[in-house]
Motif scaffolding. Structure first.
Motif, PDB file in Angstrom:
ATOM      1  N   GLY A  82      -4.010   9.309  -4.517  1.00 26.10           N
ATOM      2  CA  GLY A  82      -3.949   7.988  -5.185  1.00 26.10           C
ATOM      3  C   GLY A  82      -3.795   6.808  -3.926  1.00 26.10           C
ATOM      4  O   GLY A  82      -3.309   5.860  -4.464  1.00 26.10           O
ATOM      5  N   VAL A  83      -3.734   8.052  -2.955  1.00 27.65           N
ATOM      6  CA  VAL A  83      -3.152   6.700  -1.710  1.00 27.65           C
ATOM      7  C   VAL A  83      -4.048   5.357  -1.009  1.00 27.65           C
ATOM      8  O   VAL A  83      -5.366   5.393  -1.554  1.00 27.65           O
ATOM      9  N   LEU A 108       1.771   7.436  -8.594  1.00 27.98           N
ATOM     10  CA  LEU A 108       1.044   6.583  -8.319  1.00 27.98           C
ATOM     11  C   LEU A 108      -0.117   5.556  -8.877  1.00 27.98           C
ATOM     12  O   LEU A 108       0.177   4.407  -8.339  1.00 27.98           O
ATOM     13  N   ALA A 109      -0.265   6.073  -9.511  1.00 23.77           N
ATOM     14  CA  ALA A 109      -1.774   5.477 -10.326  1.00 23.77           C
ATOM     15  C   ALA A 109      -0.515   4.982 -11.351  1.00 23.77           C
ATOM     16  O   ALA A 109      -1.316   3.433 -11.603  1.00 23.77           O
ATOM     17  N   SER A 137       5.646  -1.526   0.986  1.00 22.86           N
ATOM     18  CA  SER A 137       4.943  -0.964   0.772  1.00 22.86           C
ATOM     19  C   SER A 137       5.840   0.598   1.362  1.00 22.86           C
ATOM     20  O   SER A 137       6.419   0.787   1.889  1.00 22.86           O
ATOM     21  N   ILE A 138       4.870   1.877   0.510  1.00 21.09           N
ATOM     22  CA  ILE A 138       5.716   3.023   1.194  1.00 21.09           C
ATOM     23  C   ILE A 138       4.833   3.788   1.939  1.00 21.09           C
ATOM     24  O   ILE A 138       3.554   4.153   1.343  1.00 21.09           O
ATOM     25  N   CYS A 139       5.983   4.985   1.935  1.00 23.37           N
ATOM     26  CA  CYS A 139       4.761   6.103   2.646  1.00 23.37           C
ATOM     27  C   CYS A 139       5.925   7.375   1.840  1.00 23.37           C
ATOM     28  O   CYS A 139       7.014   8.261   2.152  1.00 23.37           O
ATOM     29  N   CYS A 197       0.876  -1.482  -0.075  1.00 19.61           N
ATOM     30  CA  CYS A 197      -0.209   0.096  -0.147  1.00 19.61           C
ATOM     31  C   CYS A 197       0.602   0.787  -0.101  1.00 19.61           C
ATOM     32  O   CYS A 197       1.863   1.464   0.081  1.00 19.61           O
ATOM     33  N   VAL A 198       0.052   2.349  -0.917  1.00 19.74           N
ATOM     34  CA  VAL A 198       1.584   4.042  -0.065  1.00 19.74           C
ATOM     35  C   VAL A 198      -0.009   4.222   1.426  1.00 19.74           C
ATOM     36  O   VAL A 198      -0.990   4.456   0.754  1.00 19.74           O
ATOM     37  N   ILE A 199       1.430   4.849   2.225  1.00 25.46           N
ATOM     38  CA  ILE A 199       0.630   5.605   3.084  1.00 25.46           C
ATOM     39  C   ILE A 199       0.965   6.602   3.658  1.00 25.46           C
ATOM     40  O   ILE A 199       2.133   7.267   2.934  1.00 25.46           O
TER      41      ILE A 199
END
Length: 548
Positions: free
Chosen positions: A46-47, A461-462, A370-372, A11-13
Motif C-alpha cells: 500500500g505504498v 498503511l491502509a 511523508s514517511i519512508c 506519501c509512503v515511500i
C-alpha cells in the motif's frame, strides 16, 4: 494523495537497496529484473513510491555511491531497457519511481575526473575541488572525511590535493563552477525524460564548499549536537569533533537547488527529497532548502535514525521541525541503508522485538509528513550480525570494532524460508550472507498469515490512507504524564486523537475536557482500555479515537 502534482505530500515511500532485493542473474547480487519480479510484493504494502538506491555504472568502492556514469545502468544491475520496463510496470501498478542522485561527488573513474586530474589547464581542470598544499606540504585545511582521515588526497600529476568528503575514490565536484552545475542538471534531465517521478538527493547539503577553504572550528561540546548518520559518535569518528561550518551547507547551495527545482517544474508531478546531515543545524538547513516552493519539495534529517526512543524525543523532533520549517515538508523514517535497523536500536532487555516493530510502524504512520520505509522492516527484521571477514562496507572496516558499519542493515531480503539464500539468489555465495535468524521472517512465512508483521504493515498503511487527515492534516501535541506521546491530527469535527505509551510499564491518561471522544478506532494489533474519559495503555501500546 491530494492531487497528481502533490502526490508526494503525505506519501509512503519504500526504499529498495537493489544489491539486496532479488538476484535473477545468479551472481549473488540483486538486480533490476529482481525488483520487477517483486513489484507485486511492494504494491501489496500500500505504498505510493519506490526509492531505488544507486544502480548507475560504478566501480562499487562505496556500492554505487561512487558513480562513474550518471546516465547508464551498471551491468551488474541490468540495462537501461530493464530500467525502462521497471518504470512502466511500476506505473501500471500505481507506484512512482524515485531514484538516488549522488551528485556531491563522483567516482575517481568518472571521465570528468580523469580529465580534471590530467593537468591544471584542461577543459575540466576546475570541475573538482583542487587546492595547493600548505608550504610544509600538508593538506590545505583541517577538513575531515566522514570515512576517516583528512578530506584531502594528494594527486601526483597535478601536484595538488583534491577534496573528498567520503572515500578518496569519491572526489567532490566543484559546484562553484557553473559548467559543473549544467552538466549535473543534464544528467537529471536524462532521467526525467525516462519518466522517473522524483529524486532522492544524497548528502544534499554537501554540494558547495567554502571558497576560501577556511578551517572548521572545534565543536562546542556544551551544545546539544546530532552527528552525521546518527552513528559516528565523536569517540568513534573524529569527524564529530568539528563544527562543520565551511565544508558543507554553504549559502550558494540554495541557488543551485532553485535551478534544480526549475528543471523539475518543467515536468508534471515530479518531486525531490533531500538527505540533510548537518548536526544541530539540520532543521535550519531543511528550512532553507524547502521554504518558498522553489527549492526541494521535502527533506529528511537523522533525528529519528538514532538510538533515542522516548516520547520527549519524538515530540521535540516534530515540534522543532514544525516551528523552524514553517512552509516546508518533511519525510520521516526510522531505518535506511546507512543505520542499524530501528528494532535493534530501540530494543531493551525483556522487550518482544515483534511487538516493538508493530508499535513503531503504527506510530510512524500517524506522524505528519511523508514517511519512508526500508526494505525488510515490513518483515520485522533486526540488524544482522556480520563477522569481520564478511564485511564489505569500507566505513565499517575502517572503524571496526567500535563501529561495525552498515552491512548489518544491508543483508539480502528473505523471501522463502527453506530456499537457498532464503530465495534471494541461486548463487553459491551472495555479496553479503543471509542470516539464518532472518529466515524465520521470510515473506512466504508471513504473506497469508493475518496476524503477521507483514500484514500488520499492510493494515496500518491502509488505515493511514483511509483517513485524509493523516496525509496532510495538522498535528497538535497535548500535555501528558510519563512517557506518553499524545496528539491530534486534522481540524474540526472528525479529527483523530492518538496516544502512544513508549514506556514498558502500563500507563493511564485523561484527555483535556474539551476533547470529546465519539468513537474509539481500532489500530491493528492494539486494543487499549477506555473507561469514561480515561485511556488505559499497556507498555508499548497505542490508542486512537475520533473526536467530536
Amino acid at each position: 494523495m491530494t492531487n497528481s502534482q502533490n502526490w508526494w505530500r503525505g506519501c509512503v515511500i519504500y526504499q529498495v537497496y537493489p544489491r539486496s532485493y532479488q538476484d535473477t542473474s545468479g551472481d549473488g547480487i540483486g538486480d533490476i529484473r529482481g525488483i520487477i519480479e517483486r513489484l507485486d510484493h511492494i504494491a501489496s504494502l500500500g505504498v505510493d513510491a519506490i526509492w531505488l538506491s544507486p544502480f548507475f555504472k560504478s566501480p562499487m568502492a562505496d556500492f554505487g555511491y561512487d558513480v562513474s556514469d550518471y546516465c547508464d545502468v551498471d551491468p551488474m544491475f541490468g540495462t537501461l531497457s530493464d530500467f525502462d520496463e521497471l518504470v512502466e510496470l511500476a506505473h501500471a501498478k500505481g507506484l512512482k519511481i524515485i531514484i538516488d542522485q549522488v551528485i556531491s561527488h563522483s567516482s575517481d573513474q568518472h571521465p570528468w575526473f580523469k580529465e580534471s586530474r590530467s593537468s591544471r589547464d584542461n577543459a575540466k581542470a576546475d570541475w573538482y575541488v583542487w587546492a595547493d598544499p600548505k608550504p610544509d606540504g600538508t593538506a590545505p585545511n583541517n577538513w575531515l572525511s566522514i570515512f576517516g582521515g583528512p578530506a584531502w588526497e594528494w594527486d601526483t600529476v597535478r601536484r595538488q590535493y583534491y577534496m573528498h568528503n567520503f572515500l578518496a575514490s569519491q572526489p567532490d565536484l566543484n559546484f562553484h563552477n557553473p559548467d559543473v552545475q549544467n552538466a549535473v542538471l543534464d544528467t537529471v534531465r536524462f532521467w526525467l525524460d525516462r519518466c522517473v517521478d522524483g529524486f532522492r538527493l544524497d548528502t544534499v547539503n554537501f554540494y558547495v564548499h567554502d571558497k576560501h577553504l577556511r578551517d572548521n572550528p572545534p565543536l562546542n561540546k556544551s551544545l546539544e549536537d546530532g552527528n552525521f548518520m546518527g552513528v559516528d559518535a565523536p569517540d568513534t569518528n573524529p569527524y564529530g569533533f568539528q563544527d562543520h561550518l565551511y565544508d558543507k551547507s554553504q549559502p550558494e547551495n540554495v541557488v543551485f537547488l532553485q535551478r534544480f527545482r526549475a528543471l523539475l517544474d518543467e515536468y508534471e508531478g515530479r518531486t525531490t527529497v533531500g538527505e540533510v546531515g548537518d548536526g544541530r543545524r539540520s532543521l535550519k538547513t531543511v528550512a532553507a532548502y524547502t521554504n518558498g516552493g522553489d527549492k526541494l519539495h521535502m527533506c529528511y534529517t537523522f533525528d529519528m535514525l538514532g538510538g533515542e526512543f522516548s516520547a520527549e524525543h519524538f515530540r521535540r523532533s516534530i515540534v522543532n521541525f514544525q516551528s523552524v520549517v514553517s512552509d516546508g515538508w518533511v519525510c520521516w523514517s526510522f531505518s535506511n541503508h546507512d543505520v542499524e535497523r530501528h528494532v535493534t536500536r530501540w530494543l531493551q532487555e525483556g522487550d518482544d522485538a515483534e511487538h516493538l516493530a508493530r508499535f513503531a510502524i503504527t506510530m510512524l504512520s500517524s506522524f505528519r509528513g511523508s514517511i519512508c520505509l526500508y526494505q525488510g522492516e515490513e518483515l520485522g527484521l533486526e540488524a544482522a550480525e556480520i563477522a569481520f571477514e564478511d564485511l564489505v562496507d569500507p566505513y565499517g572496516i575502517r572503524f571496526w570494532p567500535a563501529y561495525k558499519g552498515r552491512d548489518g542493515c544491508r543483508t539480502p531480503m528473505v523471501w522463502e524460508k527453506d530456499a537457498a539464500h532464503a530465495g534471494f539468489s541461486d548463487a553459491t555465495r551472495t555479496w553479503l550472507p543471509v542470516p539464518d535468524s532472518q529466515r524465520l521472517h521470510a515473506v512466504d512465512q508471513q504473506d497469508h498469515l493475518s496476524g503477521s508483521m507483514l500484514n500488520h504493515y499492510r493494515k496500518t498503511l491502509a488505515f493511514r490512507k483511509a483517513h485524509a487527515c493523516l496525509v496532510d492534516g495538522s498535528m497538535t501535541f497535548l500535555e501528558t504524564n510519563g512517557d506518553l506521546l499524545a496528539f491530534t491530527r486534522g481540524e474540526g469535527e472528525g479529527r483523530l486523537l492518538f496516544v502512544f505509551n513508549l514506556d514498558r510499564e502500563p500507563a493511564e491518561w485523561t484527555p483535556p475536557s474539551d476533547l470529546k471522544i465519539v468513537e474509539v478506532l481500532r489500530l491493528h494489533g492494539f486494543a487499549p482500555g477506555h473507561e469514561g474519559s480515561t485511556v488505559h495503555l499497556s507498555g508499548l501500546d497505542a490508542f486512537c479515537a475520533r473526536l467530536a
